[in-house]
Enzyme design. Sequence first.
Site, mmCIF file in Angstrom:
data_model
loop_
_atom_site.group_PDB
_atom_site.id
_atom_site.type_symbol
_atom_site.label_atom_id
_atom_site.label_comp_id
_atom_site.label_asym_id
_atom_site.label_seq_id
_atom_site.Cartn_x
_atom_site.Cartn_y
_atom_site.Cartn_z
ATOM 1 N N ASP A 120 0.847 -1.179 0.000
ATOM 2 C CA ASP A 120 0.000 0.000 0.000
ATOM 3 C C ASP A 120 0.890 1.239 0.000
ATOM 4 O O ASP A 120 1.989 1.230 0.564
ATOM 5 C CB ASP A 120 -0.893 0.048 1.245
ATOM 6 C CG ASP A 120 -1.802 -1.166 1.354
ATOM 7 O OD1 ASP A 120 -2.265 -1.645 0.310
ATOM 8 O OD2 ASP A 120 -2.043 -1.616 2.495
ATOM 9 N N ASP A 164 -1.452 -2.259 -4.659
ATOM 10 C CA ASP A 164 -2.582 -2.664 -3.821
ATOM 11 C C ASP A 164 -3.381 -1.413 -3.458
ATOM 12 O O ASP A 164 -3.788 -0.668 -4.336
ATOM 13 C CB ASP A 164 -2.074 -3.418 -2.597
ATOM 14 C CG ASP A 164 -3.195 -4.168 -1.878
ATOM 15 O OD1 ASP A 164 -4.300 -4.288 -2.440
ATOM 16 O OD2 ASP A 164 -2.974 -4.622 -0.749
ATOM 17 N N ASP A 184 -4.987 1.901 3.122
ATOM 18 C CA ASP A 184 -5.764 0.817 3.723
ATOM 19 C C ASP A 184 -5.650 0.862 5.240
ATOM 20 O O ASP A 184 -4.568 1.114 5.787
ATOM 21 C CB ASP A 184 -5.283 -0.544 3.210
ATOM 22 C CG ASP A 184 -5.789 -0.846 1.803
ATOM 23 O OD1 ASP A 184 -6.486 0.015 1.228
ATOM 24 O OD2 ASP A 184 -5.481 -1.938 1.288
ATOM 25 N N ARG A 232 -13.660 1.142 -4.063
ATOM 26 C CA ARG A 232 -13.150 1.292 -2.688
ATOM 27 C C ARG A 232 -12.826 2.744 -2.360
ATOM 28 O O ARG A 232 -11.716 3.084 -2.012
ATOM 29 C CB ARG A 232 -11.922 0.414 -2.465
ATOM 30 C CG ARG A 232 -12.175 -1.069 -2.639
ATOM 31 C CD ARG A 232 -10.966 -1.883 -2.236
ATOM 32 N NE ARG A 232 -11.184 -3.313 -2.447
ATOM 33 C CZ ARG A 232 -10.291 -4.262 -2.144
ATOM 34 N NH1 ARG A 232 -9.130 -3.920 -1.602
ATOM 35 N NH2 ARG A 232 -10.557 -5.524 -2.372
#
Length: 790
Positions: A577, A616, A620, A672
Amino acid sequence: MSKHTVRTLDFVTRHDRDTGALPGVVGLSMTRALLAWTLLLALAPCVGADAVRPGVADYPALGPSPWQPVAVDARRWRADVVVAADGSGTHRNVQAAVDAVPSLAADGDGARRWFIHIRPGTYRGPLCVQGKPPITLYGTPGDALAVTLVDGRFNGLPKRPGIDAAQPCNPNLAAATHGTSGSATAVIASADALLAHLTIANDATETAAPAEGAQAVALMTQADRIQLEDVRLVSHQDTFYVKRPPGVPGAPAPARVFVRGSLIEGDVDFVFGNATVVIDDSTLVSRAGRIAPGRGGHVLAPSTPAAVPLGFLVQRSRFVAEPGVADGSTSLGRAWDESVPPGQWRPGVSPNGQALVRDSALGPHITSWAASTSRRPFDASSNRLFEHANRALPADIAREVLASGEGWAAMESGTRGGADAAPGDVHVVRHRAELAAALQPHARPRIVKLIGRIDLSTDDAGKPLDGEAFRDPAFSWAAFEAAYGPATWGRRAPTGELEDARARSARAQAARVVLKVPSRTTLIGVGAGAQIVNGGLLLDQVSDVILRNLHFRDAYDHFPAWDPLDSAQGNWNSDYDNLGLRGATRVWIDHCTFDDGDRPDDSEPHRFGRPMQRHDGLLDMTRGANFVTVSWSHFRAHDKTSLVGGSDRHPQDEGRLKVTFHHNLWEQTKERSPRVRFGQVHLLNNLYLVHDAASFGYSIGIGHRADILSQSNAWETPPSLPAARLVRRLGQGVLRDEGSLQNDVPVAWPSESRDASPWQPPYALAVDPAAEVAARVRAGAGAGRLWTRP
C-alpha cells in the site's frame, strides 16, 4: 494580523463607477479571458463591492486578444515529438525536439499546437523556444521532479568560445559576459507556450558563482500567453524572469503569464520583470545557504511600465522558507524600476513595479514590502505594492495538532503527533537513508520534515534499485509461468521452490521499500514537492501520528502473488500500500496525494490470462485501526483505493475502524472509495469525479457490518452513469445519506442503499452545503495546498 494589512489600490481611486472601465487597459470582456478575470476581479474586495458591481462583465483584459489558460490533463495529450536521453524517443535532447517543430508562419493564422513529451531524466544545456507555433513541453504528470532541464551560467560568467556558448535566444555576442538574460537555462520567446510537469533549474550559483550578487535565471519568458502548470523553477537570485517582448515606444507589448500549481525557489528578486503575471495556488520558497545568516532577500521584483496598471498577482499561494532562513528577514518584494538611474525615478513616467499578494499564507520569514528600492525611497502615495487578506503561517506548522471536533481522530485524547518534540528530535530529510534514520524507534515525540522526492527503492548511497536488485537467484518469471500455468498446475495455490523464490524476492523488496512510522510522530512535507515514491509507509500497532502535505506515489510490487482461487479466473495480488494502517490509532492524514505515478496497472502485461496487479491500496486501514481522520486529500486513477477493514473474518474489528473522510477528492478511482467492513465511517463533503463510466466500478462499498454515514458529498459523473453504480452492497452493512448530489441534483439512491444508521458523530464537524463542495475541494485538496484551504 497586524503586519500584513489591507492597502488601498491607488489606481482604483480613478475607477469610473458608471462604466466599470479601468484607465490605460484595452481588450476584451473578462468573462472571456480567465487571466484578465483573475487579475481584475481579484482586486474587488480591496476597494469594496460598490466600486466593481457595475459592469463587471465588461471589464477589459490586459491584452489585445482573447486568452483563457486551459485545463491541463497531460494523460490525454498525444505527443508529436518524444525526448528521451536513452535514445528511445525521437530526439535525445530538448532543443533538438523544439528545432524539429516547424517555424511559425508570418501571419500565425491556423497554427496548430505541437506537443513535446520529455521522458524522465536530466537534460543539461540552454533551451530556446522562439518563432514557433503554439507548443507544449511536458514531463511526467504528477511528478515535476522526474524531468529536469538544467544549465549553469550566471550574469558575470565570461564567454569562452566553444566552452560557454551563448543562450541562443539572447546571445548578446558583443558582450564579454553572458548577462542576466543570457544566463537563462530556458527562454520561452514564442507566444502560446505551455509548460507542464517538469523542473527548470540553474545550478550556477550552487558552487561556482559568487556567494551573493550573481544573477542566474532558470526560466525567462518573453512572449504573450505563457502558461505554467506543475512546474518547479529552481535557482537562487533572479530565478524567474518575466519580460515583455519588444513593442512600439509608449505602447508596451502584451506579455501575459499564468502560473498554477507550481513551485518557485530563490533568495533575491526571484520573480522579477515587467510582464503581467498571475501566480495561483503555488509555493514560493526562500532559500538558505547563500546569503549571510540573519539576512534575507526579496521575493518579487516587478518593473511594471508606468502606463500599465497591473503587474504581478500572487493569490492562494504559500510563501515558505528552507530551514536556516531567519524570521523577518525576507520582504515580499520591491519595485525594481528597471533602467531608471538611481535618484531619477519620476511618478507616472518611470517604471513603478505593481504587485498584489492576496489570500495567501506568509511564513514567519516574510516582512511586508521592502522599505526602499535601489532607485528611490518607499513612497506610500505612489506605491503600487499591495496586500489583501493574507494570513500568517505558524512559526512551525509541523507542530500544529488536530483541532477539537475534526473527526474521529480528535476523540479520546486527540491527535498531537510529534508536536511536543524537543529540538533534537526534529529531523529534516532529503533521502531514504535520512528518512529511515529519522524513523528509528524511541519513545519521544518527533517531527520529520521531508524535502523533495524521496525514493524508497534506493540503496544507502541513493542508487535506484529495480526488480533485478531484489530478485532471488532461483526465481524467473519465465520459469514461474511454465510451472504454474492453469493448464498444467490447475487451480491450486502455487507451492514449491519457484514459489518460495518468488516469496523471498518479495520479502527482499519489502525490507527495503516499506518503512515503519513510530508512535508520536509528525511527518510533514516542506513546500509543494515532497514525495514518497516507489514504496510505502506502514503504521503498525502505533498511535498518535500525523501525516501532512505528502505525495505518495507508485508503491510498485515487482513480485505480485498469483492466487488461482481469487475469482473464477484467478488474480494477481500486490502486497504494498502507499500508506497502510494496521492496528494504528489516533491518526490524522491531511493534504496528501495518492496515486500510481506513471506505471498504472492498466499498462501492465497479462500472465495466465489475467492482468498483473502491481499496486494494492492507496490507503488501507485494517486489523483494528481506529480513530482516524482523513482530510483534504486527493486519491486519483487507482483501482483498489481505500479499504477500511480487511476481512469479514476479523470479528475483533467490531467496535473499531472509526474513520472520518472529509473534503477529499476521489478522481477516477475505480472502486473502494472507501470499501468498509465493521467500521463507523463518516463521509463528509467529499468530491467524486468519474470521467470514464466504462472503467468505473463503484464509490462506496457497503461491506460486512459496515455502518456508513454520508453527508453532503458531491459526484460529478457522465450523465449516463446511474446512481445505483455509486454504491455496491458487499455484505450486511448499512448506509445513510443526507443531502448528497450527483451532477447538481439529489442522488437517486437505490432503496437498498438508504438504510437507517443508528449512530451520530460524537464530534461537531461543520457540514458544507453539497453545492459548495466541488469548488472548495478542487481548490484545497491534495499535497502542496496545505496553507490555502478555502
